[in-house]
Enzyme design. Structure first.
Site, short mmCIF file in Angstrom:
data_model
loop_
_atom_site.label_atom_id
_atom_site.label_comp_id
_atom_site.label_asym_id
_atom_site.label_seq_id
_atom_site.Cartn_x
_atom_site.Cartn_y
_atom_site.Cartn_z
N SER A 50 45.82 -22.43 42.82
CA SER A 50 46.96 -23.54 42.48
C SER A 50 48.15 -23.10 43.43
CB SER A 50 46.72 -24.39 41.49
OG SER A 50 48.58 -24.78 40.96
N ASP A 89 44.46 -23.98 47.10
CA ASP A 89 45.33 -24.97 47.57
C ASP A 89 46.51 -24.56 48.53
OD1 ASP A 89 47.39 -26.87 47.69
OD2 ASP A 89 48.34 -26.47 45.69
N ASP A 91 48.30 -26.26 50.26
CA ASP A 91 49.52 -27.39 50.56
C ASP A 91 49.17 -28.22 52.48
OD1 ASP A 91 50.43 -26.90 48.63
OD2 ASP A 91 52.36 -25.21 49.68
N GLU A 118 46.65 -30.57 52.94
CA GLU A 118 46.99 -32.31 52.32
C GLU A 118 48.00 -32.86 53.20
OE1 GLU A 118 48.66 -30.31 48.99
OE2 GLU A 118 51.11 -31.82 49.51
N ASN A 126 55.27 -31.30 45.39
CA ASN A 126 54.75 -31.46 44.24
C ASN A 126 54.01 -33.33 44.43
OD1 ASN A 126 52.86 -32.04 41.61
ND2 ASN A 126 52.56 -30.55 42.26
N SER A 127 52.61 -33.23 44.32
CA SER A 127 52.14 -34.66 44.54
C SER A 127 53.45 -35.82 43.29
CB SER A 127 50.84 -35.17 44.61
OG SER A 127 50.43 -34.26 45.37
N ARG A 163 43.07 -33.41 52.12
CA ARG A 163 43.35 -33.76 50.92
C ARG A 163 44.07 -34.94 51.24
NH1 ARG A 163 47.15 -31.31 46.16
NH2 ARG A 163 48.53 -31.81 45.53
C1 SPV Z 1 48.70 -27.62 43.00
O1 SPV Z 1 47.71 -27.40 41.65
O2 SPV Z 1 48.77 -27.26 43.31
C2 SPV Z 1 48.03 -29.12 42.60
C3 SPV Z 1 47.34 -30.11 42.56
O3 SPV Z 1 48.15 -29.24 44.76
S1 SPV Z 1 49.28 -31.05 41.83
O4 SPV Z 1 49.50 -30.92 41.46
O5 SPV Z 1 47.74 -32.14 41.15
O6 SPV Z 1 49.36 -31.33 43.65
MG MG Z 2 49.43 -28.03 45.20
#
Ligand code: SPV
Ligand code: MG
Length: 558
Positions: A50, A89, A91, A118, A126-127, A163
């Site tokens: 992550s 992940d 990015d 993504e 962060n989303s 993503r």
């Molecule tokens: C992460 O774990 O860094 C992710 C998932 O990208 S989230 O935090 O839900 O965007």
């Molecule tokens: Mg992330």
């Protein structure tokens, strides 16, 4: 983690594709080597590396503050610690189309199974932080990134997950579906559809509309209360538990740190946290020890010492009422410390002291104390017997009442012989009753011995039985090397059978080894050491010790 490493970092064993099929699978977040190992031990089939968690463990934000090379370095530790497939992940891919190309190659080299990119703009946020304000990438540009990544992979099993952030950014379902289809056609191995709602509604709608066109991945951080079977029925391939280990770490570290800070003691937390041995296990410390035995040069094994220190000291009763002889202060520090320091200077860090009389008064810092409970009625050999079975590797056995110049021990441990002793050629006559351990050798110290081997013939206090004077005095140091250790252990076991075992000293052991055909090499010295056998020795030992101390200390000590 050596024994668990896959034979090769790649490919089939770390195949993300196995997680992207009809059967619902789960990957768990990890953010460093230790958490990657814990994920594997918990039974998961894959790891989500992550971005949020890796950033957090570095103490930075999820805004590409950690560079992509720092992320890749972290992944290397994770891949070493766990043989599970790791989905990074990634990015936004860290730049334009060219960055994913290089990223994919570097990930493959480090055994990473896949990357998720993504469709936002670099640097991302962060989303869950103001997601709707975040700009999305242009669809065509993002398709180019996916294609560039796919074209760069050498390993057919490497996966690229695209993503879709349209729901996060508030662009709606149609946009999300349009983008997902475009990314599928660009070559993405799966689509991750992300949502920040607390209910799975938009994810379920998306899945229905998507209608199985390719594997779907979800991150139910916000809609966590949804029964997992709902995802299964919706045809989801992979669920990412995205940040739960970093959050678990944070909450337990917060609690433990606070408790220790507030209570100023460890007592309340000790039983509630992982034992130090558990940490060693997770690091595969045993594998290291086993490898040491195979690969470490034998010279590094000259690293143990046994000090015989059970006696009060006949002739020293006046000053040993509250301590054993080894704790008598010589020039400001106990006799035993001089010995231990001398051992340390030669790389001997594993010292066992066999105590007896007032063993409770022995300063145990940095040493192991073994107690000869029967010290009052037994001799040195019985004391050695208390420690001998625990010996591993090469060992120096020493009387506890010795002071010597450093070169004496240095030369002794450099000997290749299975057994070697130090004999002082300057002492061939008893000067007083406390002088003992005379040594008869195969040759005298003619001070011109280079290349000539001298071996010990006998050590005794009784010269009457010999037809010539001794060649010197054994000072009380014996080095046991290589296969000599086991032979020494066997000999002590044999001597134990003798009815007079309790009365035996170390000379009896040396003589028994010689009688059994062992060669005990002699290293001659001419003075440069002191034994402490009586008050006069004790007084003189201070002068001797002062003369060994560094100049600065000698000046201060006067
Ligand atoms: C992460 O774990 O860094 C992710 C998932 O990208 S989230 O935090 O839900 O965007
Ligand atoms: Mg992330």
């Amino acid at each position: 983690m050596q024994e668990t490493l896959p034979t090769c970092r790649c490919r089939a064993a770390r195949n993300c594709g196995r997680l992207l099929n009809d059967q619902l699978e789960f990957v768990m977040e990890a953010h460093n080597g230790l958490s990657a190992r814990l994920v594997r031990e918990a039974g998961f089939k894959g790891i989500w590396a992550s971005g949020l968690a890796i950033s957090a463990q570095y103490g930075v934000r999820d805004n590409n503050e950690a560079s992509w090379t720092q992320i890749v370095d972290t992944l290397e530790f994770m891949a070493d610690a766990s043989d599970l497939p790791i989905l990074l992940d990634g990015d936004t891919g860290y730049g334009d189309f060219n960055n994913p190309r290089r990223l994919v190659r570097k990930l493959e080299q480090r055994g990473i199974a896949g990357v998720c990119i993504e469709d936002k703009q670099f640097p991302k946020t962060n989303s869950f932080i103001g997601g709707e304000r975040q700009p999305l990438a242009d669809i065509d540009e993002f398709r180019g990134k996916i294609k560039a990544g796919k074209d760069s992979q050498h390993d057919e099993h490497f996966s690229i997950v695209a993503r879709v952030e349209a729901l996060i950014a508030g662009w709606g379902m149609d946009e999300a579906l349009k983008r997902a289809e475009a990314y599928r056609l660009a070559g993405a191995d799966a689509i991750l559809i992300h949502s920040k709602l607390s209910k799975p509604d938009e994810i379920l709608t998306f899945a229905r509309e998507w209608a199985g066109r390719g594997p779907l991945v979800i991150v139910p951080t916000k809609y966590y209360s949804t029964p997992t079977d709902v995802f299964r029925k919706a045809g989801i391939s992979l669920v990412i538990w995205a940040n739960h280990l970093i959050r678990a770490a944070a909450s337990s570290v917060q609690a433990v740190a606070k408790e220790i800070h507030d209570s100023q003691t460890l007592v309340a937390v000790e039983d509630r946290i992982a034992r130090v041995d558990e940490i060693f296990r997770l690091q595969d410390a045993d594998e290291y020890s086993a490898a040491e035995e195979i690969y470490l040069s034998t010279s590094r094994w000259s690293n143990a010492a046994v000090v015989l220190a059970a006696s009060r000291g006949a002739g020293l009763e006046a000053i040993t009422a509250d301590r054993p002889k080894v704790m008598l202060p010589i020039a400001g520090k106990p006799l035993l410390r001089w010995l231990v320091d001398a051992f340390k200077k030669q790389g001997i860090n594993d010292t066992a002291v066999v105590g007896g009389y007032r063993a409770d008064a022995i300063d145990t810092a940095g040493i192991k104390v073994v107690v000869n409970q029967r010290h009052a009625e037994t001799g040195e050999l019985a004391s050695l017997a208390c420690a001998v079975d625990g010996l591993q590797g090469d060992t120096v056995i020493s009387y506890g009442d010795l002071l010597f110049r450093n070169y004496i021990l240095r030369d002794l441990v450099a000997s290749e012989a299975a057994f070697s002793v130090v004999v002082d050629a300057s002492q061939t006559q008893p000067v007083n009753a406390s002088v003992s351990d005379f040594a008869w050798c195969s040759g005298a110290d003619d001070r011109d011995l280079f290349g000539r081997k001298v071996v010990l013939r006998r050590v005794s206090n009784d010269s009457a039985h010999e037809d010539h004077a001794p060649q010197g005095r054994w000072i009380g140091l014996l080095n046991v090397r290589g296969a000599g250790r086991e032979r020494l252990q066997k000999m002590v076991a044999t001597l134990r059978m003798r009815p007079d075992f309790d009365a035996l000293g170390l000379p009896a052991l040396l003589n028994a080894l010689i009688d059994a055909g062992e060669e005990i090499e002699v290293q001659y010295v001419y003075g440069h050491w002191r034994g402490v056998n009586d008050l006069e020795d004790f007084r003189r030992a201070g002068d001797f010790a002062h003369a060994q101390a560094p100049f600065a200390i000698r000046t201060v000590a006067g």
